[in-house]
Design an enzyme around this catalytic site. Sequence first.
Site, mmCIF file in Angstrom:
data_model
loop_
_atom_site.group_PDB
_atom_site.id
_atom_site.type_symbol
_atom_site.label_atom_id
_atom_site.label_comp_id
_atom_site.label_asym_id
_atom_site.label_seq_id
_atom_site.Cartn_x
_atom_site.Cartn_y
_atom_site.Cartn_z
ATOM 1 N N GLU A 24 -22.432 3.705 82.326
ATOM 2 C CA GLU A 24 -21.615 4.864 82.082
ATOM 3 C C GLU A 24 -20.852 5.278 83.516
ATOM 4 O O GLU A 24 -20.872 4.527 84.516
ATOM 5 C CB GLU A 24 -22.555 6.131 82.054
ATOM 6 N N LYS A 85 -15.947 15.567 83.048
ATOM 7 C CA LYS A 85 -17.518 14.956 82.816
ATOM 8 C C LYS A 85 -17.452 14.980 81.263
ATOM 9 O O LYS A 85 -17.661 16.168 80.710
ATOM 10 C CB LYS A 85 -18.388 15.867 83.409
ATOM 11 N N VAL A 105 -24.227 10.213 79.656
ATOM 12 C CA VAL A 105 -24.963 9.071 78.589
ATOM 13 C C VAL A 105 -24.345 9.122 77.372
ATOM 14 O O VAL A 105 -24.303 8.254 76.644
ATOM 15 C CB VAL A 105 -26.531 9.439 78.964
ATOM 16 N N ASP A 137 -30.260 25.433 78.287
ATOM 17 C CA ASP A 137 -29.597 24.193 78.868
ATOM 18 C C ASP A 137 -30.162 23.019 78.517
ATOM 19 O O ASP A 137 -31.199 22.437 79.231
ATOM 20 C CB ASP A 137 -29.392 24.417 80.222
ATOM 21 N N SER A 139 -29.640 18.957 77.555
ATOM 22 C CA SER A 139 -28.574 17.969 77.535
ATOM 23 C C SER A 139 -28.343 17.204 76.142
ATOM 24 O O SER A 139 -29.181 17.308 75.442
ATOM 25 C CB SER A 139 -28.847 16.960 78.348
ATOM 26 N N ALA A 140 -26.924 17.322 76.017
ATOM 27 C CA ALA A 140 -26.458 16.560 74.671
ATOM 28 C C ALA A 140 -26.895 15.081 74.762
ATOM 29 O O ALA A 140 -26.823 14.411 73.567
ATOM 30 C CB ALA A 140 -25.001 16.584 74.625
ATOM 31 N N ASP A 141 -27.299 14.735 75.707
ATOM 32 C CA ASP A 141 -27.879 13.217 75.509
ATOM 33 C C ASP A 141 -28.858 13.134 74.745
ATOM 34 O O ASP A 141 -29.355 12.196 74.069
ATOM 35 C CB ASP A 141 -28.489 12.717 77.161
ATOM 36 N N LYS A 158 -34.362 12.865 85.266
ATOM 37 C CA LYS A 158 -34.685 13.221 86.537
ATOM 38 C C LYS A 158 -35.601 14.355 86.756
ATOM 39 O O LYS A 158 -35.934 15.060 85.985
ATOM 40 C CB LYS A 158 -33.140 13.788 86.705
HETATM 41 N N1 PSU Z 1 -28.121 10.203 86.451
HETATM 42 C C1 PSU Z 1 -27.673 10.002 87.627
HETATM 43 N N2 PSU Z 1 -26.570 10.810 87.989
HETATM 44 C C2 PSU Z 1 -25.851 11.354 87.123
HETATM 45 C C3 PSU Z 1 -26.291 11.345 85.640
HETATM 46 C C4 PSU Z 1 -27.376 11.017 85.550
HETATM 47 O O1 PSU Z 1 -28.358 9.503 88.457
HETATM 48 O O2 PSU Z 1 -24.779 11.880 87.452
HETATM 49 C C5 PSU Z 1 -25.520 11.924 84.598
HETATM 50 C C6 PSU Z 1 -25.535 11.113 83.531
HETATM 51 O O3 PSU Z 1 -24.167 11.238 82.894
HETATM 52 C C7 PSU Z 1 -25.966 12.205 82.439
HETATM 53 C C8 PSU Z 1 -25.533 13.561 82.753
HETATM 54 O O4 PSU Z 1 -25.497 12.011 81.172
HETATM 55 O O5 PSU Z 1 -25.793 13.426 83.950
HETATM 56 C C9 PSU Z 1 -26.338 14.662 82.216
HETATM 57 O O6 PSU Z 1 -25.607 15.831 82.351
HETATM 58 P P1 PSU Z 1 -26.094 16.934 81.739
HETATM 59 O O7 PSU Z 1 -27.226 17.538 82.441
HETATM 60 O O8 PSU Z 1 -24.963 18.374 82.126
HETATM 61 O O9 PSU Z 1 -25.908 16.875 80.268
HETATM 62 MN MN MN Z 2 -26.453 21.143 80.377
#
Ligand code: PSU
Ligand code: MN
Length: 303
Positions: A24, A85, A105, A137, A139-141, A158
Amino acid sequence: MTLIHLSPDVRAALDAGGPVVALESTIITHGMPWPQNLDVAQQVEAAVRDAGATPATIAVIDGQLCVGLTDRQLEALSQAKHVAKLSRADMAVCMAEGRTGATTVAATMIAAERAGIAVFATGGIGGVHKGAESSFDISADLQELAQTAVTVVAAGAKAILDLPKTLEVLETLGVPVIAYGQDALPAFWSRTSGLRAPLRMDDPAAIARAHHMRSALGLPGGQLIANPIPAEAEIARDTLAPLIAEANRDAERHGITGKALTPYLLQRLYELTEGRSLTANIALVLNNARLAAAIAREMSAEA
Ligand code: PSU
Ligand code: MN
């Protein structure tokens, strides 16, 4: 209209049925500071190559969905300011407007699947944020893992997230969460989260078979492989917990929400750990790249 632009080496590897690992780009633009981000992106590609597979870093560059970036594209992306992003919701808009965006992701999985790449290495996936019961909140992941057939190798979710809720959502969505080589779910910077992973596998060949088995059964979606950070690089959970709590409090105080939240928390933890979170992040990404390459090799041997 050509939808996906393959780099010459990714095209050659795919044509030959060779192992390819998707990578990614949000981790480059939003997850790590310059100049370490470029250095890490190059190291990760090298780790995939050393392990016998072809790396395919994915991003939208001037409206083109690129699978495999040139050295110059990678360099430009690492230093670019105000890069979008991109997730499932906004990738097509970015392409239609001819702009540049880094893929999360979710967006990387979509591009990888369309390109015919079944394995993807990253650091950590997005998940259910703390306080999601009021902020919503999530994530769409997680939804992407439920519908796109890519095996994603990450170091767990994380630790800034609500891990029990993240596991619950993944279970509801029917996503296999597989700890690699241990029973515990890893928590990104730490080897264990205190939670047991729903599944455990110890063998890249079996992980490759499970991927093919899912599609043979007609089940949509991918697999999440949770690969613990190498012991020498980990930051103990007890050391991190108060710092994570502080970072989350700061985010709330400053009204940080939505897409900005994950990058903010990563940056704040970098400050609070005096750079140690980044050192650990680099070690775990490289470790994930090696495992993903091993799985990709098994998949191409099987096919
Ligand atoms: N893992 C990392 N750093 C990042 C991310 C993941 O160590 O920046 C990113 C990935 O691209 C993941 C995104 O898909 O954060 C998730 O963002 P959100 O929580 O807004 O869906
Ligand atoms: Mn989010």
